[in-house]
Design an enzyme around this catalytic site. Structure first.
Site, PDB file in Angstrom:
ATOM      1  N   CYS A  11       0.826  -0.777  -0.309  1.00 25.84           N
ATOM      2  CA  CYS A  11       0.117   0.158  -0.342  1.00 25.84           C
ATOM      3  C   CYS A  11       1.119   0.911   0.262  1.00 25.84           C
ATOM      4  CB  CYS A  11      -0.640  -0.100   0.751  1.00 25.84           C
ATOM      5  SG  CYS A  11      -2.330   1.985   0.833  1.00 25.84           S
ATOM      6  N   CYS A  87      -4.222  -1.173  -2.150  1.00 29.43           N
ATOM      7  CA  CYS A  87      -4.351   0.117  -2.258  1.00 29.43           C
ATOM      8  C   CYS A  87      -4.824   0.323  -4.099  1.00 29.43           C
ATOM      9  CB  CYS A  87      -4.292   1.393  -1.272  1.00 29.43           C
ATOM     10  SG  CYS A  87      -2.772   1.730  -1.682  1.00 29.43           S
ATOM     11  N   CYS A  95       5.627  -0.959  -9.625  1.00 31.32           N
ATOM     12  CA  CYS A  95       6.702  -1.361  -8.525  1.00 31.32           C
ATOM     13  C   CYS A  95       7.865  -1.996  -8.710  1.00 31.32           C
ATOM     14  CB  CYS A  95       6.498  -2.972  -8.155  1.00 31.32           C
ATOM     15  SG  CYS A  95       4.171  -2.240  -6.995  1.00 31.32           S
TER      16      CYS A  95
END
Length: 165
Positions: A11, A87, A95
């Site tokens: 998140c 989220c 990422c």
């Protein structure tokens, strides 16, 4: 001997939803899963309402901390089997490259930390989101992981995230 699966829950702030999911995986799946949580822009502290909610249900909180996801992309970091974003911001961010190509899915939840109002209203928001996360974690923990191939696991994880909570 049962395989221990590593799960990383992401998140943006790593202060509420991902922290609660980490605690759920580590408590409900303690003999089969080792969960971690992290954020792209960690808040640096765990939200006190998340801690309060976890304590209310008797989950350990001593080792919970807000941390950057780069910690898990470093050499020597645990190899993740599963990555779950909780989220929408984290789901849309670029990422790090996770070693071992873990299976990933997005399980979106409203941000209880964004709720404004009385302490009672904030506690209620954290309780509701905790229950929603708990339902999805429980469904995941009940999957027959040893009998599903990678593609099937990916489909199941995505379906869990798309199901109504």
């Amino acid at each position: 001997m049962t395989q221990i699966y590593n799960v990383l829950v992401l998140c943006t702030g790593n202060s509420a939803r991902s922290i609660m999911a980490e605690a759920l995986f580590n408590t409900l799946g303690k003999d089969r899963f080792k969960a971690y949580s992290a954020g792209s822009h960690p808040a640096g502290q765990v939200n006190p309402y998340a801690i309060e909610q976890l304590k209310t249900v008797g989950y350990p909180v001593e080792h919970l901390r807000s941390k950057n996801w780069s910690e898990f992309a470093q050499p020597g970091a645990p190899k993740m089997d599963f990555i779950i974003t909780v989220c929408d911001n984290a789901a849309n961010e670029v990422c790090p490259i996770w070693p071992g190509q873990p299976i990933s899915a997005h399980w979106g939840f409203k941000d209880p930390a964004a709720v404004e109002g009385s302490d009672k209203e904030k506690r209620q928001a954290f309780r509701e989101i905790f229950q929603q996360i708990s339902r999805r974690v429980t469904v995941f923990l009940n999957l027959p992981l040893m009998t599903l191939d990678k593609a099937s696991l990916q489909r199941e994880m995505r379906a869990i995230g798309e199901a109504a909570v």
